[in-house]
Write an enzyme that holds these catalytic residues in place. Structure first.
Site, mmCIF file in Angstrom:
data_model
loop_
_atom_site.group_PDB
_atom_site.id
_atom_site.type_symbol
_atom_site.label_atom_id
_atom_site.label_comp_id
_atom_site.label_asym_id
_atom_site.label_seq_id
_atom_site.Cartn_x
_atom_site.Cartn_y
_atom_site.Cartn_z
ATOM 1 N N GLN A 1 -31.375 -0.304 -8.733
ATOM 2 C CA GLN A 1 -32.134 -1.408 -8.710
ATOM 3 C C GLN A 1 -33.128 -1.373 -7.374
ATOM 4 O O GLN A 1 -34.673 -1.033 -7.023
ATOM 5 C CB GLN A 1 -31.892 -2.888 -8.272
ATOM 6 C CG GLN A 1 -31.148 -2.866 -9.804
ATOM 7 C CD GLN A 1 -30.319 -4.228 -9.721
ATOM 8 O OE1 GLN A 1 -30.349 -5.081 -8.168
ATOM 9 N NE2 GLN A 1 -29.438 -4.816 -10.054
ATOM 10 N N ASP B 1 7.905 -11.990 -1.305
ATOM 11 C CA ASP B 1 6.967 -12.144 -0.971
ATOM 12 C C ASP B 1 7.173 -13.393 -1.831
ATOM 13 O O ASP B 1 7.274 -13.374 -3.193
ATOM 14 C CB ASP B 1 5.264 -11.862 -1.745
ATOM 15 C CG ASP B 1 4.885 -10.295 -0.724
ATOM 16 O OD1 ASP B 1 5.281 -10.338 0.248
ATOM 17 O OD2 ASP B 1 4.448 -9.862 -1.143
ATOM 18 N N ILE B 2 6.653 -14.792 -1.669
ATOM 19 C CA ILE B 2 7.428 -15.616 -2.338
ATOM 20 C C ILE B 2 6.412 -16.173 -3.044
ATOM 21 O O ILE B 2 6.787 -16.749 -4.840
ATOM 22 C CB ILE B 2 6.899 -17.127 -1.524
ATOM 23 C CG1 ILE B 2 7.344 -18.367 -1.376
ATOM 24 C CG2 ILE B 2 6.031 -17.277 -0.861
ATOM 25 C CD1 ILE B 2 7.832 -19.590 -0.888
ATOM 26 N N CYS C 1 -26.500 1.443 -9.967
ATOM 27 C CA CYS C 1 -26.736 -0.534 -10.105
ATOM 28 C C CYS C 1 -27.432 -1.081 -9.045
ATOM 29 O O CYS C 1 -28.980 -0.378 -9.316
ATOM 30 C CB CYS C 1 -24.775 -0.891 -9.961
ATOM 31 S SG CYS C 1 -25.066 -2.803 -10.197
ATOM 32 N N GLY D 1 1.543 3.082 -2.698
ATOM 33 C CA GLY D 1 1.269 4.238 -3.928
ATOM 34 C C GLY D 1 1.660 3.392 -5.747
ATOM 35 O O GLY D 1 2.055 4.401 -5.853
ATOM 36 N N LYS D 2 2.171 2.209 -5.414
ATOM 37 C CA LYS D 2 2.903 1.791 -6.633
ATOM 38 C C LYS D 2 2.003 1.880 -8.464
ATOM 39 O O LYS D 2 1.980 2.352 -9.283
ATOM 40 C CB LYS D 2 3.081 0.355 -6.667
ATOM 41 C CG LYS D 2 4.398 0.162 -6.306
ATOM 42 C CD LYS D 2 4.752 -1.528 -6.129
ATOM 43 C CE LYS D 2 3.563 -2.678 -6.334
ATOM 44 N NZ LYS D 2 3.440 -2.720 -5.057
ATOM 45 N N HIS E 1 -22.279 1.472 -14.341
ATOM 46 C CA HIS E 1 -21.688 2.104 -12.931
ATOM 47 C C HIS E 1 -20.743 3.649 -14.161
ATOM 48 O O HIS E 1 -19.283 3.432 -14.361
ATOM 49 C CB HIS E 1 -20.194 0.879 -13.094
ATOM 50 C CG HIS E 1 -20.313 0.053 -11.719
ATOM 51 N ND1 HIS E 1 -20.812 0.441 -10.132
ATOM 52 C CD2 HIS E 1 -21.338 -0.842 -11.931
ATOM 53 C CE1 HIS E 1 -21.541 -0.597 -10.130
ATOM 54 N NE2 HIS E 1 -21.605 -1.566 -11.048
ATOM 55 N N GLU F 1 -18.835 5.497 -13.166
ATOM 56 C CA GLU F 1 -17.572 6.496 -12.538
ATOM 57 C C GLU F 1 -16.446 5.713 -13.114
ATOM 58 O O GLU F 1 -15.425 5.764 -12.881
ATOM 59 C CB GLU F 1 -17.236 6.010 -10.782
ATOM 60 C CG GLU F 1 -17.664 4.416 -10.479
ATOM 61 C CD GLU F 1 -19.064 3.137 -10.002
ATOM 62 O OE1 GLU F 1 -19.601 2.465 -9.465
ATOM 63 O OE2 GLU F 1 -19.754 4.177 -10.732
ATOM 64 N N LYS G 1 23.855 8.926 0.251
ATOM 65 C CA LYS G 1 24.001 7.633 0.690
ATOM 66 C C LYS G 1 22.912 6.813 0.924
ATOM 67 O O LYS G 1 23.232 5.960 0.626
ATOM 68 C CB LYS G 1 23.227 7.934 2.427
ATOM 69 C CG LYS G 1 23.189 7.006 3.606
ATOM 70 C CD LYS G 1 23.008 7.259 4.281
ATOM 71 C CE LYS G 1 23.061 5.657 5.923
ATOM 72 N NZ LYS G 1 22.506 6.436 7.043
ATOM 73 N N SER H 1 0.626 -1.355 -0.310
ATOM 74 C CA SER H 1 -0.261 -0.113 -0.265
ATOM 75 C C SER H 1 0.681 1.130 0.373
ATOM 76 O O SER H 1 0.545 1.940 0.445
ATOM 77 C CB SER H 1 -1.408 0.053 1.068
ATOM 78 O OG SER H 1 -1.498 -0.711 1.487
#
Length: 552
Positions: A391, A154-155, A387, A24-25, A524, A526, A230, A22
């Protein structure tokens, strides 16, 4: 591994993350794409997610955040939304791969005998499949930005790291670039910035065979030149390749900050690309508007995922965009639909200038959302239902205006007396140009209407006024539809059907004419809103909310 035969060759930027998740990649990748576009380059993106699910479509939004839907009906990671909002790139199925999808493809090939009885292994079979997914993009644009999900170490992410390591050898240094995003924490008690987490993260990445070319350092405070030196020394990168990514007041300030750090210039140097100077005036104007609003409106979002706002990421941003279109700030008040079920809606919704009920699945909180819709309708508060929100607006209107006390959706009550919303068994799919069938026994994803579909708007309605044209295209992700058996009686009681499919079979938009602004849409919107191009429905919804606040 051979690249595709194209006259234009694409340069690839691989973005990895370290220290913790998290950071922000996705936003950093999107902002980088915006900077490259501002220099006249064409860009695209790809997200490689290490989890085993084939796609995020069936994942709980509490765990994963929103599911972003593309025009071609792919259910993808929410970072696809960042990519589309910041750039002109259009995402599709090929832009998001998971471990599950990669392994599923390899296993299917093995079952068909395509590996001629050989032993199927992570290397080369899985890594070759990953590389083939990446190289689909070769020749399509100037630069492809590939984000590796998860955190280095991460494995489950190791096959992806190995695949991009191999791609450096396949394509060469002039066509590949490694960017590593890390955390440089500020310890307030000591008053110091600590570089050790970044050093360890880069060491982990180098152990996997990748030397980053550029480091983007997420931090609370500016990094002095001595600190950059550095970090560069211990991580084996030049000082000018250590980029400060300081926390922003708004995410749309990130392209400006990265530009001031010289990130785009360094990338072009390393990839040997010549372009003109970037034009970031539009981003600067956007940020100025965000930081200098003329007014403020409060919008209540009544849903069941309100404890994790990432579940509504695109919705949140689209409302911000609607505010930008009106030169104002939008304050969001997330309200649990379950709270509204047991408490007084008027008290919880007090002070709200508009009410929005978003999409979702499942019965939990449905009656609370219906109470919020009743409050909006009766008190003439601007309402926007998306959506499931549309309804439930139909259910509410059927019960409380049309006198159909037994009205409900068969999603919540299979034997509803008046199933105004139901699972349509057969319908014409405009994307595939085929008749589609579905029922309750279909696979969870198989019963969904997904992706972009056309819609015809009725003149002299809020929908037509917003779009300013008769035919539109919007993205869908839902299972249940408006029941046409109830269309005539609901219209007789004042419900306006303002948008339908071209064959008039599917209801897409409903409105109430005797109301300042009350609109529900089955799609949707958005997913198609951008900061530079706010969606017209969000623009007009916020405009109506502002008019209410100003007493107009």
């Amino acid at each position: 591994m051979k690249t595709t035969q194209n006259t234009k060759r694409t340069k690839f930027i691989f973005v990895t993350g370290g220290v913790l998740s998290s950071l922000g990649k996705g936003l950093a990748s999107a902002a980088l794409g915006a900077l490259l576009e501002s220099r006249g380059l064409t860009v695209t993106f790809q997200k490689l997610d290490p989890y085993i699910n084939v796609d995020p479509g069936t994942m709980n939004p509490f765990q994963h955040g929103e599911v972003y839907v593309t025009d071609d009906g792919a259910e993808t990671d929410l970072d696809m939304g960042h990519y589309e909002r910041y750039t002109n790139a259009v995402m599709a199925q090929k832009n998001n791969y998971t471990s599950g999808r990669i392994y599923y493809s390899v296993i299917t090939k093995e079952r068909r005998g395509e590996y001629l009885g050989g032993t199927v292994q992570v290397i080369p079979h899985i890594t070759d499949e990953i590389k083939a997914a990446v190289l689909q993009l070769d020749g399509s644009v100037d630069v492809a930005i590939i984000e590796i999900g998860g955190t280095v170490g991460d494995i489950e992410g190791l096959p992806f790291i190995e695949a991009i390591r191999q791609l450096r050898g396949d394509l060469g240094r002039e066509y590949t670039l490694f960017i590593h995003l890390t955390l440089v924490p500020y310890i307030k008690t000591a008053g110091e910035v600590k570089t050790k987490p970044t050093q360890h993260s880069v060491r982990e990445l180098r152990a996997d065979g990748i030397q980053p070319d550029i480091l983007i350092c997420r931090t609370e405070v500016p990094l002095e030149d001595s600190l950059k030196a550095k970090i560069g020394l211990f991580c084996n990168v030049p000082k000018d390749a250590v980029i400060t990514a300081i926390d922003c007041d708004t995410i749309y300030e990130l392209p400006i900050n990265l530009y001031r750090e010289g990130l785009d210039t360094k990338i072009l140097e390393l990839l040997n690309i010549w372009t003109g100077q970037p034009n970031i005036k539009a981003w600067e104007k956007l940020v100025h508007t965000i930081k200098n609003p003329k007014n403020t409106v409060t919008i209540a979002i009544t849903g069941k995922y309100v404890d994790l706002t990432e579940s509504y990421k695109s919705l949140h941003e689209a409302l911000v965009h609607g505010g930008l279109a009106n030169g104002i700030k939008v304050e969001l008040r997330y309200l649990s639909a379950e709270d509204i079920e047991v408490k007084n809606p008027g008290e919880l919704l007090e002070g709200c200038d508009g009410i929005l009920v978003p999409g979702g699945f499942g019965k939990r909180g449905a009656e609370g959302k219906i109470k919020a819709i009743t409050h909006a309708r009766e008190n003439k508060i601007p309402f926007f239902g998306i959506c499931l929100g549309m309804q439930l607006a139909v259910v509410e209107y059927s019960r409380n205006v049309a006198g159909l006390a037994g009205a409900n959706s068969t999603e919540f009550e299979k034997e509803a007396k008046d199933p105004v919303i139901y699972l349509i068994k057969e319908w014409f799919d405009y994307r595939t140009q085929k008749i589609q069938t579905r029922d309750e026994s279909s696979d969870m994803g198989g019963t969904l209407r997904l992706g972009a579909y056309p819609c015809i708007l009725k003149e002299k309605t809020n929908a037509f006024k917003a779009y300013g044209q008769e035919e539109i295209s919007e993205r869908h992700r839902h299972r249940f539809e408006f029941n046409n058996e109830y269309r005539e009686p609901l219209e007789q009681h004042g419900l306006t059907i303002s948008g339908t499919s071209p064959n008039n079979e599917l209801v897409e938009i409903v409105e109430i004419a005797d109301h300042p602004w009350f609109l529900g849409c089955q799609f949707h919107p958005e997913f198609k809103s951008k900061p530079m191009k706010p969606h017209p429905l969000f623009r007009d919804f916020i405009s109506a909310a502002l008019a209410r606040k100003l007493g107009k």
